[in-house]
Structure formats: structure tokens, C-alpha cells
Design a protein around this motif. Structure first.
Motif, mmCIF file in Angstrom:
data_model
loop_
_atom_site.group_PDB
_atom_site.id
_atom_site.type_symbol
_atom_site.label_atom_id
_atom_site.label_comp_id
_atom_site.label_asym_id
_atom_site.label_seq_id
_atom_site.Cartn_x
_atom_site.Cartn_y
_atom_site.Cartn_z
ATOM 1 N N TYR A 107 0.831 -1.206 0.000
ATOM 2 C CA TYR A 107 0.000 0.000 0.000
ATOM 3 C C TYR A 107 0.866 1.258 0.000
ATOM 4 O O TYR A 107 0.613 2.196 -0.768
ATOM 5 C CB TYR A 107 -0.896 -0.023 1.240
ATOM 6 C CG TYR A 107 -1.793 1.186 1.395
ATOM 7 C CD1 TYR A 107 -2.944 1.330 0.633
ATOM 8 C CD2 TYR A 107 -1.490 2.187 2.323
ATOM 9 C CE1 TYR A 107 -3.776 2.426 0.784
ATOM 10 C CE2 TYR A 107 -2.317 3.286 2.474
ATOM 11 C CZ TYR A 107 -3.457 3.403 1.706
ATOM 12 O OH TYR A 107 -4.270 4.501 1.863
ATOM 13 N N VAL A 108 1.876 1.280 0.860
ATOM 14 C CA VAL A 108 2.736 2.465 0.954
ATOM 15 C C VAL A 108 3.488 2.701 -0.354
ATOM 16 O O VAL A 108 3.565 3.834 -0.850
ATOM 17 C CB VAL A 108 3.723 2.314 2.128
ATOM 18 C CG1 VAL A 108 4.802 3.394 2.078
ATOM 19 C CG2 VAL A 108 2.972 2.391 3.459
ATOM 20 N N VAL A 109 4.051 1.654 -0.932
ATOM 21 C CA VAL A 109 4.825 1.801 -2.169
ATOM 22 C C VAL A 109 3.924 2.250 -3.321
ATOM 23 O O VAL A 109 4.289 3.143 -4.104
ATOM 24 C CB VAL A 109 5.536 0.481 -2.523
ATOM 25 C CG1 VAL A 109 6.151 0.553 -3.918
ATOM 26 C CG2 VAL A 109 6.618 0.177 -1.488
ATOM 27 N N LEU A 110 2.751 1.647 -3.437
ATOM 28 C CA LEU A 110 1.822 2.031 -4.503
ATOM 29 C C LEU A 110 1.450 3.507 -4.393
ATOM 30 O O LEU A 110 1.492 4.246 -5.378
ATOM 31 C CB LEU A 110 0.564 1.166 -4.444
ATOM 32 C CG LEU A 110 -0.570 1.567 -5.397
ATOM 33 C CD1 LEU A 110 -0.114 1.483 -6.844
ATOM 34 C CD2 LEU A 110 -1.802 0.689 -5.166
ATOM 35 N N ASN A 111 1.106 3.942 -3.196
ATOM 36 C CA ASN A 111 0.718 5.333 -3.010
ATOM 37 C C ASN A 111 1.894 6.284 -3.156
ATOM 38 O O ASN A 111 1.731 7.421 -3.618
ATOM 39 C CB ASN A 111 0.062 5.523 -1.639
ATOM 40 C CG ASN A 111 -1.364 5.030 -1.613
ATOM 41 O OD1 ASN A 111 -2.259 5.655 -2.170
ATOM 42 N ND2 ASN A 111 -1.586 3.890 -0.978
ATOM 43 N N PHE A 112 3.076 5.831 -2.807
ATOM 44 C CA PHE A 112 4.274 6.651 -3.008
ATOM 45 C C PHE A 112 4.485 6.922 -4.496
ATOM 46 O O PHE A 112 4.763 8.057 -4.899
ATOM 47 C CB PHE A 112 5.490 5.945 -2.415
ATOM 48 C CG PHE A 112 6.794 6.598 -2.759
ATOM 49 C CD1 PHE A 112 7.180 7.782 -2.141
ATOM 50 C CD2 PHE A 112 7.647 6.041 -3.702
ATOM 51 C CE1 PHE A 112 8.386 8.399 -2.460
ATOM 52 C CE2 PHE A 112 8.848 6.647 -4.029
ATOM 53 C CZ PHE A 112 9.218 7.827 -3.398
ATOM 54 N N VAL A 113 4.335 5.893 -5.302
ATOM 55 C CA VAL A 113 4.473 6.060 -6.752
ATOM 56 C C VAL A 113 3.418 7.031 -7.279
ATOM 57 O O VAL A 113 3.718 7.924 -8.098
ATOM 58 C CB VAL A 113 4.365 4.699 -7.465
ATOM 59 C CG1 VAL A 113 4.321 4.888 -8.976
ATOM 60 C CG2 VAL A 113 5.537 3.807 -7.075
ATOM 61 N N LEU A 114 2.179 6.876 -6.811
ATOM 62 C CA LEU A 114 1.111 7.782 -7.242
ATOM 63 C C LEU A 114 1.399 9.221 -6.808
ATOM 64 O O LEU A 114 1.203 10.167 -7.575
ATOM 65 C CB LEU A 114 -0.226 7.327 -6.665
ATOM 66 C CG LEU A 114 -0.782 5.995 -7.188
ATOM 67 C CD1 LEU A 114 -2.052 5.619 -6.430
ATOM 68 C CD2 LEU A 114 -1.071 6.086 -8.678
ATOM 69 N N ASN A 115 1.861 9.389 -5.589
ATOM 70 C CA ASN A 115 2.134 10.725 -5.063
ATOM 71 C C ASN A 115 3.255 11.419 -5.831
ATOM 72 O O ASN A 115 3.139 12.590 -6.225
ATOM 73 C CB ASN A 115 2.510 10.640 -3.579
ATOM 74 C CG ASN A 115 1.322 10.320 -2.695
ATOM 75 O OD1 ASN A 115 0.191 10.672 -3.012
ATOM 76 N ND2 ASN A 115 1.573 9.634 -1.596
ATOM 77 N N VAL A 116 4.356 10.704 -6.038
ATOM 78 C CA VAL A 116 5.495 11.290 -6.741
ATOM 79 C C VAL A 116 5.127 11.604 -8.187
ATOM 80 O O VAL A 116 5.472 12.674 -8.712
ATOM 81 C CB VAL A 116 6.718 10.350 -6.675
ATOM 82 C CG1 VAL A 116 7.831 10.852 -7.578
ATOM 83 C CG2 VAL A 116 7.224 10.230 -5.239
ATOM 84 N N SER A 117 4.416 10.704 -8.830
ATOM 85 C CA SER A 117 4.003 10.936 -10.217
ATOM 86 C C SER A 117 3.108 12.162 -10.312
ATOM 87 O O SER A 117 3.269 12.992 -11.224
ATOM 88 C CB SER A 117 3.263 9.710 -10.754
ATOM 89 O OG SER A 117 4.093 8.571 -10.725
ATOM 90 N N ARG A 118 2.191 12.293 -9.387
ATOM 91 C CA ARG A 118 1.288 13.445 -9.399
ATOM 92 C C ARG A 118 2.053 14.746 -9.179
ATOM 93 O O ARG A 118 1.795 15.758 -9.835
ATOM 94 C CB ARG A 118 0.224 13.264 -8.304
ATOM 95 C CG ARG A 118 -0.842 14.337 -8.246
ATOM 96 C CD ARG A 118 -1.903 13.949 -7.231
ATOM 97 N NE ARG A 118 -1.329 13.842 -5.902
ATOM 98 C CZ ARG A 118 -1.326 14.848 -5.018
ATOM 99 N NH1 ARG A 118 -1.874 16.010 -5.342
ATOM 100 N NH2 ARG A 118 -0.808 14.686 -3.828
ATOM 101 N N SER A 119 3.014 14.733 -8.263
ATOM 102 C CA SER A 119 3.792 15.948 -7.976
ATOM 103 C C SER A 119 4.670 16.340 -9.149
ATOM 104 O O SER A 119 4.732 17.516 -9.540
ATOM 105 C CB SER A 119 4.652 15.728 -6.727
ATOM 106 O OG SER A 119 3.847 15.582 -5.585
ATOM 107 N N LEU A 120 5.359 15.356 -9.724
ATOM 108 C CA LEU A 120 6.263 15.670 -10.833
ATOM 109 C C LEU A 120 5.487 16.120 -12.066
ATOM 110 O O LEU A 120 5.939 17.014 -12.801
ATOM 111 C CB LEU A 120 7.117 14.443 -11.161
ATOM 112 C CG LEU A 120 8.124 14.030 -10.086
ATOM 113 C CD1 LEU A 120 8.885 12.786 -10.519
ATOM 114 C CD2 LEU A 120 9.085 15.167 -9.757
#
Length: 416
Positions: free
Chosen positions: A86-99
Motif C-alpha cells: 500500500y505504501v509503495v503504490l501510493n508513493f508512486v502515485l504521489n510522486v508521479s502526481r507531484s512531478l
């Protein structure tokens, strides 16, 4: 207990759906809907203390090393595989959204706090980075804070059980634990509600617009919520003592426990009517809700857990047991699904009722299906694999000890 875990998860889902997915926070029902989240978390933490004590206290007390290893393996198997995914999946989503939006600072914050989330310790410390409290610094992954609090409870559970003498469950001792836990939680809430305390923490450690000092202390902080866990341990000891000592002396204690549980359920029911049917904020709103829920929920769980009670028969129904089985996956999965069906705050719900019902139905169906798939393909198999590793390790140690014992016996025989 499995069904109660599912009900706790449903309360959290209801809170997020009505206040974050639907704009019901603008209606008169807001006060009641806020309480679904508060109650769900209190039930979850008290229930966790009950289950941990019921399943592992006797093992750790009887054999500290073996019992502790089994507890740690079982808890790791239960929580970490799904937590990390869960943490890794959301981390990828968060970073992608920010970048993608050109927010490099946001991406840097996600990278900086990721290790805390992977370890499950983000709620253990109050810290502010770039005006964001680290406990809620992963955006989509913020609901993992409750698992972080749960891991903190586990670090306290093993020493508490390992250091105590192996004694039979006691109603008196369990009642003392419950009362002491309630008193300690009340004292913590009183301190958290004090403006000087909040100002001192903000001055020393910083303040965040994303999460106030008050909200962190009252809702997220494991140092205050651990008393809910302890209260569950006390209820478990009372429950075990009543079950193991079926003589007449336990009848009065049982009846008093049931009366307290009925009163607890009555308070919870009344709390959802506050600001709708009547208005008693000193009893049902704000800090009072947190205080009285810790008084109401432990005896209510005792009431509902009676193996021959009517409530227990209802809770043993297959649909509720199923929800309890997938509750951990349900808790995480729904946080990823409901943003897809969010209704704009300006929407007139009465005029768009078919659309709202359709979105709610789609959300519920997708959430249940995905939660079931995640449970059966990730959560359950991972747990089984880790427990098999424990079993193989124990068998290897047993075989090694057996070989060593045989060699010692042979050596003594040859000398003779």
C-alpha cells in the motif's frame, strides 16, 4: 471478534464516503458522520488489545522466547506485506502526481518521509517538514497511520506480558486495567485539550496547517491511543476469567459487565443523535466524544462478545464474518477507490440523487471486489508463507536440538 473488526472498518469507510466522497459534511448529519470515524478507530484499537491478549498472552507468559517469536512472526505476517504494498503504490502515485504538476518540493517530501512509512513509525513522532506533519505526509497513503499506531502497541505488548508472572486471568485485575486505562486516556485528553500544551508543542516542534497539534494529540498520537489498546487487554482478561471460572462468584461480575456494556451501547447510540434530535455538546461533541467512547466501547465489546448472547449470534452471520476477514484489505482499498467517485461539493444531492446512488453503488461494488481479490491473492498468501517460514525454523531448531541431545547421550555412553 472477526465481525466486530469488519464493523470497525465499515465505520471508517462510512466516514470517508460521506464526508470526503459525498458533500454530506454540509448537512445536519455532519456531527454524526464525524463520529463514525472516531468510533471506528476506538473500536479497532480496543478490539486489537482484546485479540492480542486473548491469542498471545498465555503463550508469551508460558514461554517468553518461543511465545515472543511466534507473536512477532504472526503480527509481521498480518500487517507488513499489505502495508508495504500500500505504501509503495501510493508513493508512486504521489510522486508521479507531484512531478507531473511541477511540484518538486512535494516529491522531495514524499521521498524524505517514505522510510518512516515503510517502517510503520510515522505516527510515533511529532515532526513538521515544509509545513506538513510527517504523520500525514504521504497524501494518498496517510491512512497507514493507524497501522503505525498498531505497531507501537505491539512494542509495548511483548514487554508487558513477558515481564509479568504467569497467572490465571482475574476479573479484579482485568477491571483494574480497564479503569486505569480509561483514567489515563482521560488525563491524556485533558492535557491535549489544554491550549498551553498545544502552544508549547507548536513552539518547540513546529505547527502544520495540514494537521493541528490538537488533532495529532487526540486522534493520531499512539502515546494517547495506547490506553484504548490496554483497555481491550483488560476486557480480554475479564472475559477469560469469566469463561474459565464458571462458578457463582462470577455471576455478579458478569451481570455488572453486561449492564456496563448495555450502557456503553446506549451512549454510542445517543451520540449519533446529538445535534440532530437534541443538543448536549458537553456529553456528545468535541473532546467529550473521545473521552466517553473510551468509557463506552470496552464494556460494549464485552457485551457483544458473549458467546451465548443474541448479539454474538448476529455477529456470527456469514456476511459479517466475511467483512471481518477482508477488513484490513477493505480499509486500505477503499481509500484508493472513493476519490474516483467523488461528488463535487456544490452538487445539489436532491436534484442529482440517481447519480449519487449510482456512484455509491459502483464504489461499494468495486471496493468489495478489489478488497476480496487483494485479501485472497496478497494478504492471505503472504501471511501463510511467512508463518510457514516460522514453522520450518521451529522444526529446524527442534531437529538440531534433538541431534545435539543424541550426540551428548552417545558421548556419555562411550565414556562409560
Amino acid at each position: 471478534m472477526t465481525s466486530l473488526r469488519g464493523i470497525a472498518a465499515l465505520l471508517i469507510v462510512l466516514n470517508h464516503v460521506t464526508l470526503l466522497m459525498l458533500p454530506l459534511g454540509q448537512t445536519q448529519a455532519k456531527a454524526a458522520l464525524i463520529k463514525t470515524g472516531i468510533l471506528g478507530m476506538t473500536v479497532f484499537f480496543v478490539l486489537s488489545g482484546f485479540v492480542m491478549y486473548y491469542n498471545y498472552a498465555h503463550r508469551i507468559a508460558a514461554n517468553r522466547s518461543e511465545g515472543t517469536v511466534h507473536f512477532l512472526f504472526a503480527r509481521f505476517a498480518r500487517l507488513y506485506p499489505l502495508l508495504i504494498a500500500y505504501v509503495v503504490l501510493n508513493f508512486v502515485l504521489n510522486v508521479s502526481r507531484s512531478l507531473s504538476s511541477g511540484n518538486a518540493a512535494g516529491a522531495s517530501l514524499y521521498v524524505a518521509t517514505l522510510p518512516l512509512y515503510l517502517l510503520g513509525v510515522q505516527s510515533w513522532l511529532y515532526a513538521v517538514i515544509d509545513n506538513v506533519n510527517v504523520t500525514v505526509s504521504q497524501y494518498f497513503g496517510n491512512p497507514a497511520w493507524s497501522v503505525s499506531a498498531e505497531l507501537f502497541f505491539y512494542t509495548l505488548f511483548v514487554p508487558l506480558i513477558a515481564l509479568r508472572k504467569a497467572r490465571a486471568p482475574s476479573v479484579t485485575r482485568g477491571l483494574f486495567i480497564v479503569i486505569a486505562s480509561i483514567a489515563a486516556r482521560a488525563a491524556f485528553l485533558t492535557a491535549a485539550n489544554a491550549i498551553p500544551v498545544q502552544h508549547w508543542i507548536a513552539a518547540k516542534l513546529g505547527e502544520s496547517s495540514s494537521l493541528s497539534v490538537y488533532a495529532w494529540l487526540v486522534y493520531y498520537c499512539p502515546y494517547g491511543r495506547c490506553f484504548e489498546f490496554f483497555a481491550g487487554m483488560g476486557i480480554a482478561q475479564i472475559w477469560l476469567a469469566r469463561r474459565e471460572r464458571g462458578h457463582a462468584r462470577s455471576v455478579l461480575a458478569d451481570r455488572l459487565g453486561l449492564l456496563a456494556g448495555a450502557c456503553g451501547l446506549a451512549y454510542v447510540t445517543a451520540s449519533f443523535m446529538s445535534e440532530i434530535v437534541f443538543s448536549l455538546p458537553s456529553l456528545f461533541e468535541g473532546i467529550a466524544t473521545h473521552f466517553f467512547y473510551i468509557m463506552a466501547v470496552p464494556p460494549a465489546i464485552y457485551f457483544l462478545s458473549r458467546e451465548r448472547g443474541v448479539a454474538a449470534k448476529i455477529l456470527s452471520r456469514a456476511p459479517l464474518l466475511f467483512l471481518g476477514e477482508i477488513s484490513y484489505s477493505l480499509y486500505f482499498v477503499h481509500t484508493l477507490v472513493f476519490p474516483l467517485f467523488r461528488v463535487p461539493p456544490t452538487t445539489d444531492l436532491a436534484l442529482h440523487l440517481p447519480m449519487v446512488i449510482g456512484r455509491c453503488a459502483a464504489f461499494l461494488a468495486i471496493t468489495l471486489v478489489v478488497s476480496t481479490v487483494v485479501y485472497r491473492t496478497l494478504e492471505k498468501p503472504s501471511r501463510a508463507a511467512i508463518m510457514r517460514m516460522l514453522g520450518m525454523s521451529v522444526r529446524a531448531q527442534t531437529q538440531a536440538q534433538s541431534v545435539q541431545d543424541t550426540e551428548q547421550v552417545a558421548s556419555l555412553a562411550s565414556r562409560q
